[in-house]
Design a protein around this motif. Sequence first.
Motif, PDB file in Angstrom:
ATOM      1  N   GLY A 162      -0.513  10.267  -6.628  1.00 28.82           N
ATOM      2  CA  GLY A 162      -1.944   9.996  -6.707  1.00 28.82           C
ATOM      3  C   GLY A 162      -2.308   8.575  -7.073  1.00 28.82           C
ATOM      4  N   GLU A 163      -1.324   7.668  -7.082  1.00 31.69           N
ATOM      5  CA  GLU A 163      -1.599   6.264  -7.395  1.00 31.69           C
ATOM      6  C   GLU A 163      -2.027   5.528  -6.126  1.00 31.69           C
ATOM      7  OE1 GLU A 163      -1.645   5.250 -10.492  1.00 31.69           O
ATOM      8  OE2 GLU A 163      -0.876   7.183 -11.189  1.00 31.69           O
ATOM      9  N   THR A 164      -3.015   4.665  -6.249  1.00 37.65           N
ATOM     10  CA  THR A 164      -3.520   3.916  -5.099  1.00 37.65           C
ATOM     11  C   THR A 164      -2.482   2.905  -4.622  1.00 37.65           C
ATOM     12  OG1 THR A 164      -5.793   4.148  -5.851  1.00 37.65           O
ATOM     13  CG2 THR A 164      -5.347   2.373  -4.284  1.00 37.65           C
ATOM     14  N   ILE A 165      -2.246   2.906  -3.313  1.00 33.67           N
ATOM     15  CA  ILE A 165      -1.394   1.891  -2.685  1.00 33.67           C
ATOM     16  C   ILE A 165      -2.274   0.768  -2.154  1.00 33.67           C
ATOM     17  CG2 ILE A 165       0.205   1.405  -0.785  1.00 33.67           C
ATOM     18  CD1 ILE A 165       1.045   4.414  -0.965  1.00 33.67           C
ATOM     19  N   ASP A 166      -3.292   1.139  -1.354  1.00 28.10           N
ATOM     20  CA  ASP A 166      -4.148   0.143  -0.728  1.00 28.10           C
ATOM     21  C   ASP A 166      -5.491   0.784  -0.387  1.00 28.10           C
ATOM     22  OD1 ASP A 166      -4.883  -2.313   0.342  1.00 28.10           O
ATOM     23  OD2 ASP A 166      -3.699  -2.105   2.173  1.00 28.10           O
ATOM     24  N   LYS A 221      -6.042  -3.822   8.249  1.00 23.35           N
ATOM     25  CA  LYS A 221      -4.719  -3.268   7.961  1.00 23.35           C
ATOM     26  C   LYS A 221      -4.754  -2.552   6.616  1.00 23.35           C
ATOM     27  CE  LYS A 221      -1.114  -5.794   8.959  1.00 23.35           C
ATOM     28  NZ  LYS A 221      -0.027  -6.796   8.909  1.00 23.35           N
ATOM     29  N   LEU A 222      -4.201  -1.332   6.571  1.00 25.45           N
ATOM     30  CA  LEU A 222      -4.106  -0.523   5.355  1.00 25.45           C
ATOM     31  C   LEU A 222      -2.632  -0.207   5.121  1.00 25.45           C
ATOM     32  CD1 LEU A 222      -5.639   1.113   3.136  1.00 25.45           C
ATOM     33  CD2 LEU A 222      -5.596   3.036   4.723  1.00 25.45           C
ATOM     34  N   MET A 223      -2.066  -0.725   4.034  1.00 26.64           N
ATOM     35  CA  MET A 223      -0.637  -0.566   3.759  1.00 26.64           C
ATOM     36  C   MET A 223      -0.288   0.891   3.423  1.00 26.64           C
ATOM     37  SD  MET A 223       0.236  -3.590   4.444  1.00 26.64           S
ATOM     38  CE  MET A 223       1.967  -3.313   4.187  1.00 26.64           C
ATOM     39  N   LYS A 224       0.916   1.324   3.838  1.00 28.27           N
ATOM     40  CA  LYS A 224       1.399   2.684   3.573  1.00 28.27           C
ATOM     41  C   LYS A 224       2.305   2.764   2.354  1.00 28.27           C
ATOM     42  CE  LYS A 224       2.602   5.127   7.347  1.00 28.27           C
ATOM     43  NZ  LYS A 224       3.326   5.380   8.609  1.00 28.27           N
ATOM     44  N   THR A 225       2.861   1.638   1.959  1.00 29.34           N
ATOM     45  CA  THR A 225       3.756   1.620   0.804  1.00 29.34           C
ATOM     46  C   THR A 225       3.389   0.446  -0.095  1.00 29.34           C
ATOM     47  OG1 THR A 225       5.385   0.288   2.001  1.00 29.34           O
ATOM     48  CG2 THR A 225       5.696   2.683   2.036  1.00 29.34           C
TER      49      THR A 225
END
Length: 167
Positions: free
Chosen positions: A127-131, A159-163
């Motif tokens: 549940g921590e925000t990546i992006d 662009k939305l990061m996955k990691t």
Amino acid sequence: MKLQIRNFNAHQISERFDIEIPSDDSSDLKICYVDFEFEEKPEYNITAKFLLNQNNLKLDDFNFVYFKNIDLIFFRFIYQWGIIDLKNKRLKRNVVDYSLDFPFFYLHENCILIVDDLFAETITFDGETIDTILNEQPHEIIEFENYFEFDIIGVEKRKLMKTLQET
């Protein structure tokens, strides 16, 4: 996951619950109790008390998303969404926003994608925000190995990061 939903008005006597989900400071709050039951993990059974603003008449199954093997429950109602951490029996996030649509939650191999008409966000399985990026309608989402590309039609690509990015 099994749900038992009990919709009340604000004058009902409160019952036993494990966690309370507040709403905005609306004058006409409704109360809803939801029992989440997990046959395979009974230690995760939890009762949540939801305070709903006047725009939400009642809750049903559509308001909750659970991905098996991830210890999070996602909830969504008009102008509000959030995350309940089952393992720690606590409210992980409670977001009051004024988007015109409910957010949608998508499970991917290495993240969870949350999309509504104002934002898009990726989070870890904890549940921590990546992006997070701003979103606009209409858009098209293209998935790449390490990111999602939001083609905001006629405007730009975002662009939305996955990691999480390593520094």
